[in-house]
Design an enzyme around this catalytic site. Structure first.
Site, PDB file in Angstrom:
ATOM      1  N   SER A  21       0.845  -1.195   0.000  1.00 32.63           N
ATOM      2  CA  SER A  21       0.000   0.000   0.000  1.00 32.63           C
ATOM      3  C   SER A  21       0.877   1.240   0.000  1.00 32.63           C
ATOM      4  O   SER A  21       2.002   1.214   0.521  1.00 32.63           O
ATOM      5  CB  SER A  21      -0.899   0.019   1.240  1.00 32.63           C
ATOM      6  OG  SER A  21      -1.568   1.261   1.364  1.00 32.63           O
ATOM      7  N   TYR A  60      -2.334  -0.154  10.192  1.00 34.30           N
ATOM      8  CA  TYR A  60      -2.393  -0.566   8.793  1.00 34.30           C
ATOM      9  C   TYR A  60      -1.087  -0.222   8.078  1.00 34.30           C
ATOM     10  O   TYR A  60      -0.501  -1.059   7.385  1.00 34.30           O
ATOM     11  CB  TYR A  60      -3.568   0.128   8.106  1.00 34.30           C
ATOM     12  CG  TYR A  60      -3.686  -0.169   6.627  1.00 34.30           C
ATOM     13  CD1 TYR A  60      -4.338  -1.315   6.183  1.00 34.30           C
ATOM     14  CD2 TYR A  60      -3.155   0.696   5.680  1.00 34.30           C
ATOM     15  CE1 TYR A  60      -4.457  -1.592   4.835  1.00 34.30           C
ATOM     16  CE2 TYR A  60      -3.267   0.424   4.321  1.00 34.30           C
ATOM     17  CZ  TYR A  60      -3.914  -0.716   3.900  1.00 34.30           C
ATOM     18  OH  TYR A  60      -4.018  -0.990   2.563  1.00 34.30           O
ATOM     19  N   LYS A  86       1.720  -2.859   6.366  1.00 34.86           N
ATOM     20  CA  LYS A  86       2.079  -2.832   4.948  1.00 34.86           C
ATOM     21  C   LYS A  86       3.572  -2.527   4.754  1.00 34.86           C
ATOM     22  O   LYS A  86       4.200  -3.046   3.823  1.00 34.86           O
ATOM     23  CB  LYS A  86       1.220  -1.808   4.207  1.00 34.86           C
ATOM     24  CG  LYS A  86      -0.240  -2.214   4.079  1.00 34.86           C
ATOM     25  CD  LYS A  86      -0.409  -3.497   3.286  1.00 34.86           C
ATOM     26  CE  LYS A  86      -1.863  -3.804   2.988  1.00 34.86           C
ATOM     27  NZ  LYS A  86      -2.038  -5.026   2.171  1.00 34.86           N
TER      28      LYS A  86
END
Length: 256
Positions: free
Chosen positions: A148, A161, A165
Protein backbone atom coordinates in the site's frame (compact mmCIF):
# COMPACT_ATOMS: atom_id res chain seq x y z
CA UNK A 1 9.57 -13.50 -28.38
CA UNK A 2 8.06 -10.10 -29.18
CA UNK A 3 7.77 -7.46 -26.49
CA UNK A 4 4.00 -7.92 -26.28
CA UNK A 5 4.40 -11.69 -25.97
CA UNK A 6 6.47 -11.10 -22.84
CA UNK A 7 3.34 -9.89 -21.06
CA UNK A 8 1.37 -13.06 -21.78
CA UNK A 9 0.65 -15.64 -19.08
CA UNK A 10 -0.32 -18.54 -21.34
CA UNK A 11 0.04 -21.87 -19.52
CA UNK A 12 0.37 -20.26 -16.08
CA UNK A 13 -1.79 -21.08 -13.06
CA UNK A 14 -2.42 -18.28 -10.58
CA UNK A 15 -3.82 -18.15 -7.07
CA UNK A 16 -5.39 -14.83 -6.14
CA UNK A 17 -6.53 -14.24 -2.56
CA UNK A 18 -9.18 -11.67 -1.76
CA UNK A 19 -10.48 -12.31 -5.27
CA UNK A 20 -14.20 -11.90 -4.66
CA UNK A 21 -14.44 -8.16 -5.21
CA UNK A 22 -12.56 -4.91 -5.71
CA UNK A 23 -8.87 -5.02 -6.54
CA UNK A 24 -8.69 -8.81 -6.10
CA UNK A 25 -11.44 -9.36 -8.65
CA UNK A 26 -9.67 -7.05 -11.12
CA UNK A 27 -6.37 -8.90 -10.60
CA UNK A 28 -8.02 -12.27 -11.16
CA UNK A 29 -9.66 -11.08 -14.37
CA UNK A 30 -6.43 -9.44 -15.48
CA UNK A 31 -4.26 -12.53 -15.15
CA UNK A 32 -6.99 -14.59 -16.83
CA UNK A 33 -7.17 -12.17 -19.76
CA UNK A 34 -3.38 -12.49 -20.03
CA UNK A 35 -3.78 -16.26 -20.38
CA UNK A 36 -3.62 -17.81 -16.91
CA UNK A 37 -6.03 -20.22 -15.26
CA UNK A 38 -7.02 -18.97 -11.82
CA UNK A 39 -7.78 -20.32 -8.35
CA UNK A 40 -9.96 -17.74 -6.61
CA UNK A 41 -9.83 -17.46 -2.82
CA UNK A 42 -11.81 -15.38 -0.34
CA UNK A 43 -14.21 -15.93 2.55
CA UNK A 44 -17.44 -15.50 0.58
CA UNK A 45 -18.01 -18.26 -1.93
CA UNK A 46 -20.87 -16.50 -3.71
CA UNK A 47 -18.57 -13.59 -4.63
CA UNK A 48 -15.94 -16.00 -5.93
CA UNK A 49 -18.46 -17.90 -8.02
CA UNK A 50 -19.48 -14.68 -9.76
CA UNK A 51 -15.85 -13.90 -10.66
CA UNK A 52 -15.26 -17.49 -11.79
CA UNK A 53 -18.19 -17.16 -14.19
CA UNK A 54 -16.55 -14.07 -15.73
CA UNK A 55 -13.23 -15.87 -16.12
CA UNK A 56 -14.79 -18.92 -17.74
CA UNK A 57 -16.61 -16.63 -20.16
CA UNK A 58 -13.24 -15.51 -21.58
CA UNK A 59 -12.12 -19.10 -22.03
CA UNK A 60 -9.94 -19.68 -18.99
CA UNK A 61 -10.37 -22.25 -16.23
CA UNK A 62 -11.28 -21.12 -12.72
CA UNK A 63 -11.88 -22.81 -9.38
CA UNK A 64 -13.22 -21.26 -6.19
CA UNK A 65 -11.99 -22.05 -2.70
CA UNK A 66 -13.50 -20.45 0.39
CA UNK A 67 -10.39 -19.53 2.38
CA UNK A 68 -9.42 -17.87 5.65
CA UNK A 69 -6.02 -16.41 4.73
CA UNK A 70 -5.02 -16.16 8.39
CA UNK A 71 -5.06 -19.98 8.66
CA UNK A 72 -2.01 -21.87 7.37
CA UNK A 73 -3.96 -25.11 6.90
CA UNK A 74 -6.56 -23.26 4.80
CA UNK A 75 -3.86 -21.78 2.58
CA UNK A 76 -2.20 -25.15 2.17
CA UNK A 77 -5.59 -26.60 1.17
CA UNK A 78 -5.99 -23.81 -1.36
CA UNK A 79 -2.60 -24.55 -2.92
CA UNK A 80 -3.21 -28.29 -3.02
CA UNK A 81 -6.60 -27.92 -4.68
CA UNK A 82 -5.01 -25.60 -7.24
CA UNK A 83 -2.39 -28.18 -8.15
CA UNK A 84 -4.87 -31.07 -8.11
CA UNK A 85 -7.53 -29.35 -10.25
CA UNK A 86 -5.52 -26.97 -12.46
CA UNK A 87 -2.31 -28.98 -12.78
CA UNK A 88 0.29 -26.67 -11.26
CA UNK A 89 0.84 -23.46 -9.31
CA UNK A 90 3.12 -20.85 -10.87
CA UNK A 91 1.78 -17.47 -9.67
CA UNK A 92 0.63 -16.57 -6.16
CA UNK A 93 -0.96 -13.18 -5.48
CA UNK A 94 -1.40 -12.39 -1.78
CA UNK A 95 -4.00 -9.68 -2.19
CA UNK A 96 -6.35 -10.28 0.74
CA UNK A 97 -5.97 -7.63 3.41
CA UNK A 98 -7.24 -4.27 4.59
CA UNK A 99 -8.70 -3.11 7.87
CA UNK A 100 -10.21 -6.06 9.79
CA UNK A 101 -13.27 -4.11 10.91
CA UNK A 102 -13.08 -1.17 8.48
CA UNK A 103 -11.88 1.21 11.21
CA UNK A 104 -8.65 3.26 10.93
CA UNK A 105 -6.91 3.69 14.28
CA UNK A 106 -4.21 5.66 16.02
CA UNK A 107 -1.35 3.44 17.15
CA UNK A 108 -1.66 4.64 20.75
CA UNK A 109 -5.40 3.93 20.79
CA UNK A 110 -5.22 0.43 19.36
CA UNK A 111 -5.94 -2.53 21.62
CA UNK A 112 -3.70 -5.57 21.57
CA UNK A 113 -6.55 -7.58 20.09
CA UNK A 114 -7.05 -5.11 17.24
CA UNK A 115 -3.30 -4.93 16.62
CA UNK A 116 -3.04 -8.70 16.37
CA UNK A 117 -6.02 -8.83 14.00
CA UNK A 118 -4.39 -6.25 11.72
CA UNK A 119 -1.04 -8.02 11.66
CA UNK A 120 -2.65 -11.42 11.09
CA UNK A 121 -4.65 -10.15 8.12
CA UNK A 122 -2.05 -7.99 6.39
CA UNK A 123 1.30 -9.53 7.32
CA UNK A 124 1.01 -13.04 8.72
CA UNK A 125 -1.23 -14.06 5.81
CA UNK A 126 1.37 -12.82 3.31
CA UNK A 127 4.17 -14.71 5.04
CA UNK A 128 2.11 -17.90 5.19
CA UNK A 129 1.04 -17.50 1.58
CA UNK A 130 4.66 -17.27 0.44
CA UNK A 131 5.65 -20.32 2.48
CA UNK A 132 2.80 -22.35 1.00
CA UNK A 133 3.37 -21.09 -2.54
CA UNK A 134 7.09 -21.87 -2.45
CA UNK A 135 6.32 -25.38 -1.29
CA UNK A 136 4.23 -26.00 -4.42
CA UNK A 137 6.22 -24.06 -7.05
CA UNK A 138 8.44 -26.88 -8.22
CA UNK A 139 9.67 -25.26 -11.43
CA UNK A 140 9.91 -21.66 -10.33
CA UNK A 141 7.24 -19.02 -10.27
CA UNK A 142 6.26 -15.54 -9.15
CA UNK A 143 4.85 -14.31 -5.86
CA UNK A 144 3.23 -10.87 -5.80
CA UNK A 145 2.17 -9.25 -2.54
CA UNK A 146 -0.28 -6.36 -2.26
CA UNK A 147 1.31 -3.58 -0.23
CA UNK A 148 0.00 0.00 0.00
CA UNK A 149 1.05 3.62 -0.44
CA UNK A 150 0.42 3.78 3.31
CA UNK A 151 3.60 1.73 3.79
CA UNK A 152 5.64 4.83 2.96
CA UNK A 153 6.10 7.42 5.70
CA UNK A 154 4.02 8.15 8.78
CA UNK A 155 0.27 7.73 8.81
CA UNK A 156 -2.25 9.89 10.64
CA UNK A 157 -4.93 7.71 12.25
CA UNK A 158 -3.94 4.65 10.23
CA UNK A 159 -0.80 3.54 12.03
CA UNK A 160 -1.47 -0.20 12.45
CA UNK A 161 -2.39 -0.57 8.79
CA UNK A 162 0.64 1.43 7.60
CA UNK A 163 2.99 -0.55 9.84
CA UNK A 164 1.62 -3.86 8.58
CA UNK A 165 2.08 -2.83 4.95
CA UNK A 166 5.60 -1.49 5.58
CA UNK A 167 6.37 -4.90 7.04
CA UNK A 168 5.02 -6.50 3.84
CA UNK A 169 7.64 -4.56 1.89
CA UNK A 170 10.40 -5.82 4.17
CA UNK A 171 9.04 -9.35 3.98
CA UNK A 172 8.97 -9.14 0.18
CA UNK A 173 12.60 -8.04 0.02
CA UNK A 174 13.80 -10.86 2.26
CA UNK A 175 11.70 -13.52 0.55
CA UNK A 176 13.13 -12.45 -2.80
CA UNK A 177 16.61 -13.30 -1.50
CA UNK A 178 15.61 -16.55 0.15
CA UNK A 179 13.68 -17.86 -2.86
CA UNK A 180 16.01 -16.71 -5.64
CA UNK A 181 16.84 -17.71 -8.30
CA UNK A 182 13.82 -19.89 -9.06
CA UNK A 183 11.01 -17.78 -7.55
CA UNK A 184 10.65 -14.04 -7.97
CA UNK A 185 8.95 -12.10 -5.17
CA UNK A 186 7.64 -8.56 -5.65
CA UNK A 187 4.98 -6.24 -4.28
CA UNK A 188 2.52 -3.79 -5.80
CA UNK A 189 1.46 -0.84 -3.64
CA UNK A 190 -1.82 0.83 -4.60
CA UNK A 191 -2.62 4.42 -3.78
CA UNK A 192 -6.20 5.54 -3.05
CA UNK A 193 -8.73 3.49 -5.02
CA UNK A 194 -12.42 4.01 -4.21
CA UNK A 195 -13.45 0.43 -3.60
CA UNK A 196 -16.27 -0.51 -1.23
CA UNK A 197 -13.74 -1.08 1.57
CA UNK A 198 -12.04 2.27 0.88
CA UNK A 199 -15.31 4.19 1.05
CA UNK A 200 -16.27 2.43 4.27
CA UNK A 201 -12.97 3.07 6.03
CA UNK A 202 -12.80 6.72 4.91
CA UNK A 203 -16.43 7.47 5.77
CA UNK A 204 -17.30 8.37 2.17
CA UNK A 205 -21.04 8.47 1.54
CA UNK A 206 -21.30 10.42 -1.71
CA UNK A 207 -19.46 11.47 -4.84
CA UNK A 208 -19.01 14.90 -3.27
CA UNK A 209 -17.28 13.36 -0.27
CA UNK A 210 -14.99 11.44 -2.60
CA UNK A 211 -14.09 14.55 -4.60
CA UNK A 212 -13.30 16.56 -1.46
CA UNK A 213 -10.98 13.81 -0.26
CA UNK A 214 -9.25 13.67 -3.64
CA UNK A 215 -8.45 17.38 -3.47
CA UNK A 216 -7.24 17.00 0.12
CA UNK A 217 -4.91 14.12 -0.77
CA UNK A 218 -3.34 16.02 -3.66
CA UNK A 219 -2.58 13.31 -6.23
CA UNK A 220 -0.39 14.72 -9.05
CA UNK A 221 -2.30 12.80 -11.76
CA UNK A 222 -5.49 14.30 -10.31
CA UNK A 223 -7.63 11.18 -10.14
CA UNK A 224 -8.18 8.16 -7.97
CA UNK A 225 -6.71 4.89 -9.07
CA UNK A 226 -8.79 2.25 -10.79
CA UNK A 227 -8.80 -1.41 -9.89
CA UNK A 228 -7.51 -2.18 -13.39
CA UNK A 229 -4.41 -0.04 -12.74
CA UNK A 230 -3.36 -2.52 -10.07
CA UNK A 231 -4.29 -5.54 -12.18
CA UNK A 232 -2.01 -4.30 -14.96
CA UNK A 233 0.90 -3.94 -12.53
CA UNK A 234 0.35 -7.46 -11.20
CA UNK A 235 0.22 -8.92 -14.72
CA UNK A 236 3.56 -7.24 -15.42
CA UNK A 237 5.15 -8.55 -12.22
CA UNK A 238 3.89 -12.08 -12.94
CA UNK A 239 4.93 -12.12 -16.59
CA UNK A 240 8.19 -12.85 -18.46
CA UNK A 241 8.44 -9.09 -19.01
CA UNK A 242 9.54 -8.87 -15.35
CA UNK A 243 11.86 -11.88 -15.46
CA UNK A 244 14.77 -9.78 -14.13
CA UNK A 245 12.72 -8.04 -11.44
CA UNK A 246 12.60 -9.32 -7.87
CA UNK A 247 12.54 -7.82 -4.40
CA UNK A 248 10.82 -4.66 -5.62
CA UNK A 249 7.71 -2.74 -4.59
CA UNK A 250 5.98 -0.94 -7.45
CA UNK A 251 3.99 2.04 -6.19
CA UNK A 252 0.90 2.55 -8.35
CA UNK A 253 -0.38 5.73 -6.73
CA UNK A 254 -0.79 8.52 -9.25
CA UNK A 255 2.55 10.09 -8.32
CA UNK A 256 1.76 10.61 -4.65
Amino acid sequence: MSILDKFKLDGEVAVVTGAGKGIGRAIALGVAEAGADVALAARTLSDLNAVAKEIRAIGRRAITVATDVTDMAALDHLAQRTVDELGSLTIWVSNAGGLPDGTPRYLTRTSEKDWDAQIDLNLKSVWMGAVVAARHMKDGGAIINTSSRAAFGGQVKNGPYGASKAAVNSLTSTLSLELAPNIRVNAVAPGPIPTENFDESMGIKSGEDREKLLQHIGIPLNRYGREEDIAAAVVYMASPAASWVTGQCLYVSGGR
